[in-house]
Design a protein around this motif. Structure first.
Motif, PDB file in Angstrom:
ATOM      1  N   GLY A  35      38.202  42.576  57.114  1.00  0.00           N
ATOM      2  CA  GLY A  35      38.238  41.581  56.046  1.00  0.00           C
ATOM      3  C   GLY A  35      38.781  42.143  54.751  1.00  0.00           C
ATOM      4  N   TRP A  36      38.975  41.230  53.816  1.00  0.00           N
ATOM      5  CA  TRP A  36      39.368  41.583  52.456  1.00  0.00           C
ATOM      6  C   TRP A  36      38.439  40.864  51.480  1.00  0.00           C
ATOM      7  CZ3 TRP A  36      43.135  45.112  51.278  1.00  0.00           C
ATOM      8  CH2 TRP A  36      44.018  45.466  52.304  1.00  0.00           C
ATOM      9  N   GLY A  42      34.446  41.730  35.236  1.00  0.00           N
ATOM     10  CA  GLY A  42      33.409  40.847  34.724  1.00  0.00           C
ATOM     11  C   GLY A  42      32.946  39.774  35.688  1.00  0.00           C
ATOM     12  N   LYS A  43      33.467  39.820  36.919  1.00  0.00           N
ATOM     13  CA  LYS A  43      33.104  38.793  37.905  1.00  0.00           C
ATOM     14  C   LYS A  43      32.460  39.441  39.120  1.00  0.00           C
ATOM     15  CE  LYS A  43      36.546  35.326  36.653  1.00  0.00           C
ATOM     16  NZ  LYS A  43      37.598  34.401  37.161  1.00  0.00           N
ATOM     17  N   GLU A  44      31.773  38.617  39.891  1.00  0.00           N
ATOM     18  CA  GLU A  44      31.149  39.115  41.110  1.00  0.00           C
ATOM     19  C   GLU A  44      32.203  39.318  42.197  1.00  0.00           C
ATOM     20  OE1 GLU A  44      26.688  37.150  40.685  1.00  0.00           O
ATOM     21  OE2 GLU A  44      27.976  36.619  42.368  1.00  0.00           O
ATOM     22  N   ARG A  45      31.863  40.169  43.137  1.00  0.00           N
ATOM     23  CA  ARG A  45      32.735  40.388  44.280  1.00  0.00           C
ATOM     24  C   ARG A  45      32.875  39.083  45.065  1.00  0.00           C
ATOM     25  NH1 ARG A  45      30.237  44.776  47.655  1.00  0.00           N
ATOM     26  NH2 ARG A  45      28.948  43.065  48.433  1.00  0.00           N
ATOM     27  N   GLU A  46      34.069  38.816  45.552  1.00  0.00           N
ATOM     28  CA  GLU A  46      34.389  37.543  46.192  1.00  0.00           C
ATOM     29  C   GLU A  46      34.999  37.788  47.568  1.00  0.00           C
ATOM     30  OE1 GLU A  46      37.336  33.705  45.208  1.00  0.00           O
ATOM     31  OE2 GLU A  46      37.609  35.618  44.200  1.00  0.00           O
ATOM     32  N   PHE A  47      34.518  37.040  48.552  1.00  0.00           N
ATOM     33  CA  PHE A  47      35.134  37.073  49.885  1.00  0.00           C
ATOM     34  C   PHE A  47      36.514  36.429  49.807  1.00  0.00           C
ATOM     35  CE2 PHE A  47      35.660  36.796  54.367  1.00  0.00           C
ATOM     36  CZ  PHE A  47      36.181  35.540  54.641  1.00  0.00           C
ATOM     37  N   VAL A  48      37.496  37.051  50.450  1.00  0.00           N
ATOM     38  CA  VAL A  48      38.851  36.504  50.470  1.00  0.00           C
ATOM     39  C   VAL A  48      39.216  35.992  51.868  1.00  0.00           C
ATOM     40  CG1 VAL A  48      41.303  36.993  50.121  1.00  0.00           C
ATOM     41  CG2 VAL A  48      39.587  38.014  48.590  1.00  0.00           C
TER      42      VAL A  48
END
Length: 124
Positions: A35-36, A42-48
């Protein structure tokens, strides 16, 4: 020791394209879902996006669907992310991940292994 090494990041103008690659080592690559994820300042980690071990199943976040394409080459132990029609909001550090459970990665945003990340900057 498992290593995931990302490459291909850089600076691109809005509307342009980039292709990220991730090379895995010391991993039974064909048994892992890849996955990526990304994280902007300043933002939360996001699933791509994610692709299952066979390459037959993929999932994308709504924010990249139709613009990004994930693929894998099990013979070369690599996973790629083709990013088209890039936007300023795509600017982030992109992380390659590997996990034994596809839905754990997609639904719970967890992964056994993480790369160190590669910076993607999209100028508007």
């Amino acid at each position: 020791q498992v290593q995931l090494v990302e490459s291909g990041g850089g600076l691109v103008q809005a509307g342009g394209s980039l292709r990220l690659s991730c090379a895995a080592s010391a991993l039974t690559f064909g048994s892992y879902n890849m996955g990526w994820f990304r994280q902007a300042p300043g933002k939360e980690r996001e699933f791509v996006t994610a692709i299952d071990w066979s390459g037959g199943r993929t999932e994308y976040s709504d924010s990249v669907k139709g613009r990004f394409t994930i693929s894998r080459d099990n013979a070369k132990s690599t996973v790629s992310l083709q990013m088209n029609s890039l936007r300023a909001e795509d600017t982030a550090v992109y992380y390659c991940t590997a996990d034994g459970n596809f839905y754990r990665m997609v639904m719970y945003h967890k992964a056994d292994y993480w790369g160190r990340g590669t910076q993607v900057t999209v100028s508007s």
